[in-house]
Design a protein around this motif. Structure first.
Motif, PDB file in Angstrom:
ATOM      1  N   LEU A 145       0.827  -1.209   0.000  1.00 12.99           N
ATOM      2  CA  LEU A 145       0.000   0.000   0.000  1.00 12.99           C
ATOM      3  C   LEU A 145       0.862   1.260   0.000  1.00 12.99           C
ATOM      4  O   LEU A 145       0.591   2.212  -0.741  1.00 12.99           O
ATOM      5  CB  LEU A 145      -0.916  -0.013   1.215  1.00 12.99           C
ATOM      6  CG  LEU A 145      -1.933  -1.162   1.291  1.00 12.99           C
ATOM      7  CD1 LEU A 145      -2.727  -1.083   2.588  1.00 12.99           C
ATOM      8  CD2 LEU A 145      -2.862  -1.137   0.095  1.00 12.99           C
ATOM      9  N   LEU A 146       1.905   1.269   0.826  1.00 12.45           N
ATOM     10  CA  LEU A 146       2.775   2.452   0.894  1.00 12.45           C
ATOM     11  C   LEU A 146       3.493   2.691  -0.428  1.00 12.45           C
ATOM     12  O   LEU A 146       3.647   3.841  -0.864  1.00 12.45           O
ATOM     13  CB  LEU A 146       3.793   2.279   2.023  1.00 12.45           C
ATOM     14  CG  LEU A 146       3.220   2.286   3.444  1.00 12.45           C
ATOM     15  CD1 LEU A 146       4.300   1.910   4.454  1.00 12.45           C
ATOM     16  CD2 LEU A 146       2.627   3.643   3.794  1.00 12.45           C
ATOM     17  N   ALA A 147       3.928   1.599  -1.074  1.00  9.69           N
ATOM     18  CA  ALA A 147       4.644   1.751  -2.341  1.00  9.69           C
ATOM     19  C   ALA A 147       3.742   2.342  -3.415  1.00  9.69           C
ATOM     20  O   ALA A 147       4.151   3.237  -4.172  1.00  9.69           O
ATOM     21  CB  ALA A 147       5.184   0.396  -2.797  1.00  9.69           C
ATOM     22  N   VAL A 148       2.495   1.878  -3.488  1.00  9.44           N
ATOM     23  CA  VAL A 148       1.581   2.374  -4.524  1.00  9.44           C
ATOM     24  C   VAL A 148       1.185   3.822  -4.244  1.00  9.44           C
ATOM     25  O   VAL A 148       1.159   4.656  -5.158  1.00  9.44           O
ATOM     26  CB  VAL A 148       0.344   1.464  -4.618  1.00  9.44           C
ATOM     27  CG1 VAL A 148      -0.656   2.034  -5.601  1.00  9.44           C
ATOM     28  CG2 VAL A 148       0.749   0.057  -5.033  1.00  9.44           C
ATOM     29  N   VAL A 149       0.874   4.146  -2.999  1.00  6.95           N
ATOM     30  CA  VAL A 149       0.515   5.525  -2.660  1.00  6.95           C
ATOM     31  C   VAL A 149       1.689   6.461  -2.919  1.00  6.95           C
ATOM     32  O   VAL A 149       1.520   7.542  -3.509  1.00  6.95           O
ATOM     33  CB  VAL A 149       0.055   5.622  -1.195  1.00  6.95           C
ATOM     34  CG1 VAL A 149      -0.133   7.090  -0.791  1.00  6.95           C
ATOM     35  CG2 VAL A 149      -1.253   4.857  -0.996  1.00  6.95           C
ATOM     36  N   HIS A 150       2.882   6.060  -2.497  1.00  6.65           N
ATOM     37  CA  HIS A 150       4.079   6.884  -2.709  1.00  6.65           C
ATOM     38  C   HIS A 150       4.316   7.141  -4.196  1.00  6.65           C
ATOM     39  O   HIS A 150       4.676   8.261  -4.596  1.00  6.65           O
ATOM     40  CB  HIS A 150       5.282   6.190  -2.089  1.00  6.65           C
ATOM     41  CG  HIS A 150       6.586   6.897  -2.307  1.00  6.65           C
ATOM     42  ND1 HIS A 150       6.847   8.165  -1.813  1.00  6.65           N
ATOM     43  CD2 HIS A 150       7.707   6.519  -2.958  1.00  6.65           C
ATOM     44  CE1 HIS A 150       8.076   8.526  -2.150  1.00  6.65           C
ATOM     45  NE2 HIS A 150       8.614   7.550  -2.848  1.00  6.65           N
ATOM     46  N   ALA A 151       4.098   6.115  -5.026  1.00  6.67           N
ATOM     47  CA  ALA A 151       4.331   6.264  -6.463  1.00  6.67           C
ATOM     48  C   ALA A 151       3.266   7.108  -7.145  1.00  6.67           C
ATOM     49  O   ALA A 151       3.445   7.516  -8.295  1.00  6.67           O
ATOM     50  CB  ALA A 151       4.384   4.885  -7.122  1.00  6.67           C
ATOM     51  N   SER A 152       2.167   7.390  -6.454  1.00  4.87           N
ATOM     52  CA  SER A 152       1.077   8.172  -7.046  1.00  4.87           C
ATOM     53  C   SER A 152       1.265   9.674  -6.902  1.00  4.87           C
ATOM     54  O   SER A 152       0.454  10.442  -7.415  1.00  4.87           O
ATOM     55  CB  SER A 152      -0.266   7.766  -6.404  1.00  4.87           C
ATOM     56  OG  SER A 152      -0.538   6.399  -6.616  1.00  4.87           O
ATOM     57  N   PHE A 153       2.317  10.093  -6.215  1.00  2.00           N
ATOM     58  CA  PHE A 153       2.553  11.515  -5.974  1.00  2.00           C
ATOM     59  C   PHE A 153       3.895  11.935  -6.567  1.00  2.00           C
ATOM     60  O   PHE A 153       4.856  11.168  -6.540  1.00  2.00           O
ATOM     61  CB  PHE A 153       2.553  11.813  -4.469  1.00  2.00           C
ATOM     62  CG  PHE A 153       1.193  11.758  -3.839  1.00  2.00           C
ATOM     63  CD1 PHE A 153       0.426  12.906  -3.678  1.00  2.00           C
ATOM     64  CD2 PHE A 153       0.657  10.550  -3.415  1.00  2.00           C
ATOM     65  CE1 PHE A 153      -0.830  12.852  -3.104  1.00  2.00           C
ATOM     66  CE2 PHE A 153      -0.596  10.477  -2.844  1.00  2.00           C
ATOM     67  CZ  PHE A 153      -1.349  11.634  -2.687  1.00  2.00           C
ATOM     68  N   PRO A 154       3.970  13.138  -7.099  1.00  2.00           N
ATOM     69  CA  PRO A 154       5.244  13.642  -7.616  1.00  2.00           C
ATOM     70  C   PRO A 154       6.217  13.943  -6.484  1.00  2.00           C
ATOM     71  O   PRO A 154       5.823  14.074  -5.319  1.00  2.00           O
ATOM     72  CB  PRO A 154       4.840  14.925  -8.351  1.00  2.00           C
ATOM     73  CG  PRO A 154       3.593  15.368  -7.659  1.00  2.00           C
ATOM     74  CD  PRO A 154       2.877  14.119  -7.246  1.00  2.00           C
ATOM     75  N   LYS A 155       7.471  14.059  -6.811  1.00  2.73           N
ATOM     76  CA  LYS A 155       8.504  14.252  -5.796  1.00  2.73           C
ATOM     77  C   LYS A 155       8.457  15.624  -5.136  1.00  2.73           C
ATOM     78  O   LYS A 155       9.097  15.834  -4.110  1.00  2.73           O
ATOM     79  CB  LYS A 155       9.890  14.020  -6.421  1.00  2.73           C
ATOM     80  CG  LYS A 155      10.113  12.569  -6.819  1.00  2.73           C
ATOM     81  CD  LYS A 155      11.536  12.353  -7.290  1.00  2.73           C
ATOM     82  CE  LYS A 155      11.749  10.888  -7.657  1.00  2.73           C
ATOM     83  NZ  LYS A 155      11.534   9.992  -6.505  1.00  2.73           N
ATOM     84  N   ASP A 156       7.717  16.562  -5.712  1.00  5.89           N
ATOM     85  CA  ASP A 156       7.628  17.880  -5.087  1.00  5.89           C
ATOM     86  C   ASP A 156       6.478  17.959  -4.089  1.00  5.89           C
ATOM     87  O   ASP A 156       6.208  19.028  -3.548  1.00  5.89           O
ATOM     88  CB  ASP A 156       7.496  18.977  -6.152  1.00  5.89           C
ATOM     89  CG  ASP A 156       6.256  18.811  -7.020  1.00  5.89           C
ATOM     90  OD1 ASP A 156       5.557  17.783  -6.877  1.00  5.89           O
ATOM     91  OD2 ASP A 156       5.992  19.708  -7.845  1.00  5.89           O
ATOM     92  N   GLN A 157       5.789  16.843  -3.842  1.00  5.85           N
ATOM     93  CA  GLN A 157       4.755  16.797  -2.824  1.00  5.85           C
ATOM     94  C   GLN A 157       5.211  15.898  -1.675  1.00  5.85           C
ATOM     95  O   GLN A 157       6.039  14.999  -1.858  1.00  5.85           O
ATOM     96  CB  GLN A 157       3.428  16.300  -3.404  1.00  5.85           C
ATOM     97  CG  GLN A 157       2.800  17.300  -4.364  1.00  5.85           C
ATOM     98  CD  GLN A 157       1.336  16.993  -4.621  1.00  5.85           C
ATOM     99  OE1 GLN A 157       0.738  16.140  -3.979  1.00  5.85           O
ATOM    100  NE2 GLN A 157       0.749  17.713  -5.575  1.00  5.85           N
ATOM    101  N   ASN A 158       4.650  16.138  -0.501  1.00  6.92           N
ATOM    102  CA  ASN A 158       5.138  15.470   0.701  1.00  6.92           C
ATOM    103  C   ASN A 158       5.063  13.953   0.624  1.00  6.92           C
ATOM    104  O   ASN A 158       5.999  13.258   1.039  1.00  6.92           O
ATOM    105  CB  ASN A 158       4.356  15.960   1.926  1.00  6.92           C
ATOM    106  CG  ASN A 158       4.686  17.392   2.281  1.00  6.92           C
ATOM    107  OD1 ASN A 158       5.745  17.898   1.922  1.00  6.92           O
ATOM    108  ND2 ASN A 158       3.783  18.054   2.984  1.00  6.92           N
ATOM    109  N   LEU A 159       3.980  13.434   0.105  1.00  5.60           N
ATOM    110  CA  LEU A 159       3.840  11.977   0.045  1.00  5.60           C
ATOM    111  C   LEU A 159       4.650  11.352  -1.079  1.00  5.60           C
ATOM    112  O   LEU A 159       4.750  10.122  -1.160  1.00  5.60           O
ATOM    113  CB  LEU A 159       2.359  11.595  -0.122  1.00  5.60           C
ATOM    114  CG  LEU A 159       1.498  11.781   1.133  1.00  5.60           C
ATOM    115  CD1 LEU A 159       0.034  11.470   0.831  1.00  5.60           C
ATOM    116  CD2 LEU A 159       1.994  10.892   2.263  1.00  5.60           C
ATOM    117  N   GLY A 160       5.234  12.160  -1.929  1.00  3.74           N
ATOM    118  CA  GLY A 160       6.082  11.629  -2.988  1.00  3.74           C
ATOM    119  C   GLY A 160       7.553  11.885  -2.785  1.00  3.74           C
ATOM    120  O   GLY A 160       8.394  11.280  -3.453  1.00  3.74           O
TER     121      GLY A 160
END
Length: 442
Positions: A145-160
């Motif tokens: 779950l963490l891997a998929v959520v993390h991959a759904s956000f760009p690197k300039d956002q907190n979750l990415g």
């Protein structure tokens, strides 16, 4: 304005409610699709019990340790002059998550006590109900779950920007030993009794063994990545065939409690996490071991041992799909006849406790920690996402080992776990959507 990034819509103001639900649904659907592939392999006869055992051993002793170790030390090699992630700040700010297992397990056990009081399950299922509420899947499913959520956000956002599995590594430092120590006391088992029951020879004077349980009626701990008995045995082998040459069996004396605790604590994922944090703490010192494994200066992939680190990272990427394949194969072999005979009121009580109340407890814990601990920019969102997700996952499947050795009804526990997965596509999707929305605002 909006832009399409890695399969999800992102905005400078964060995701809308619809987009957040979509992100959560994709995370659950991704996990479900991998599990479904495992089920198909099992139905085709390509993933039987022995193969599941081999994959589970590889996962627990190799791929998950590689994943946790490399996620702690990782620094993207993008030829950037920016500083690599400061692991010291993550540890100094994220220390509360190391103690979180105490709260999650304690509250979960109290919910299990309440389920027993309300539903009056069979006597040989009561302790298992408490364990089912107290011990959640803390590695395989959260990592997915963490891997998929993390991959759904760009690197300039907190979750990415920050990999949340770093904080999951901190959570796993204490959780496995608590699971096997507290769970063992609850079930009336110890590390020594586990080893004895699994491996001790049988005397010819002993009564004949009961028939071995049908593996198709149970979810064994092959599909669980936290393999944690003294010998790290990952199949339920309760009875051995009689040994005609054995005249008598000598009962081994119990191991000292501190040795049992050490055996439960020093599992490969825990050791890998501790090693990763140890190496990370040497950064920018005279003995900078991190820069030997990862290029933290030019970030151009030319550290002396970066080839070794890259290989470990590639192996770690196999952890999530392996775990989901095993889980799907185990669920596919479940007997619906056994499910029909299950105490449904108790099982639904566990579903409510584990997948409705516990997620709420995770949210409450998040706001409590947020009000007392200050976090550097960019760290709060992934930290609190982990805090909430580890509280919301279904029961850890290796609780079946404790149930078997503690005289509890393993078949009823298997139906309890299976019932949670039946409700997971809806309840877990809603929980993850709420978690992402809350974490974004941190």
């Amino acid at each position: 304005y909006q832009r399409r990034v890695r399969g999800s819509w992102s905005t400078t103001m964060g995701l809308s409610t619809v987009q957040t639900v979509g992100t959560a649904a994709r995370a659950i659907a991704t996990a479900a699709s991998m599990a479904a592939m495992g089920g198909l392999l099992a139905r085709a006869g390509l993933l039987d019990k022995d193969r599941k055992k081999g994959l589970a051993t590889i996962s627990a002793k190799f791929t998950i340790p590689c994943l946790l170790f490399t996620s702690i030390l990782a620094c993207e090699q993008d030829f950037s002059s920016a500083d690599c992630p400061n692991i010291r700040s993550y540890i100094s700010s994220g220390w509360p998550i190391m103690l979180l297992p105490l709260a999650n397990i304690g509250f979960g056990l109290s919910l299990g006590y309440g389920v027993n009081w309300l539903t009056s399950p069979p006597e040989d299922f009561r302790k298992a109900v408490m364990a089912a509420c107290g011990f959640g899947n803390s590695t395989g499913l959260p990592l997915t779950l963490l891997a998929v959520v993390h991959a759904s956000f760009p690197k300039d956002q907190n979750l990415g920007s920050v990999d949340p599995s770093i904080f999951l590594s901190v959570y796993l430092i204490l959780y496995p030993s608590l699971q096997w120590c507290v769970g063992g006391m609850l079930m009336g088992t110890t590390a020594t009794s586990t080893q004895t029951q699994l491996h001790s020879p049988r005397s010819k004077h002993d009564p004949a063994p009961d028939p071995a349980p049908d593996p198709s009626n149970t979810i064994t701990n092959d599909d669980m990545v936290e393999l944690a008995s003294v010998e790290e045995t990952n199949t339920l082998v309760v009875d051995l065939p009689p040994d005609p040459a054995a005249e008598e069996t000598v009962e081994p004396s119990p191991a000292p409690w501190h040795k049992q605790l050490l055996a439960a604590a020093l599992q490969p994922p825990v050791v890998a996490s501790l090693a990763g944090f140890g190496v990370a703490l040497t950064a920018d010192t005279s003995l900078d071991l991190r820069s030997v494994l990862v290029d933290t200066r030019g970030r151009d992939n030319d550290a002396p041992l970066e080839w070794l680190f890259n290989g470990m990272a590639k192996m770690g990427q196999a952890a999530v799909p392996i775990n989901m394949l095993i889980l799907g194969a185990s669920l596919a072999s479940f007997s619906w006849r056994t499910l029909k005979q299950a105490p449904w009121l108790t099982n639904l009580g566990v579903v409510a406790a584990k997948m409705v109340i516990m997620p709420g407890f995770g949210v409450a814990t998040t706001f409590l920690i947020r009000s007392t601990v200050t976090f550097p920019p960019g760290i709060a969102a992934p930290f609190f996402l982990v805090v909430m997700i580890v509280a919301a996952t279904p029961t850890a499947n290796n609780i079946a080992v404790m149930a078997e050795l503690g005289g509890q009804n393993k078949e009823l526990l298997a139906t309890c776990i299976f019932t949670q997965y039946l409700f997971a596509p809806v309840l877990l999707t809603v929980s993850v959507a709420v978690f992402v929305k809350i974490a974004e605002g941190m």
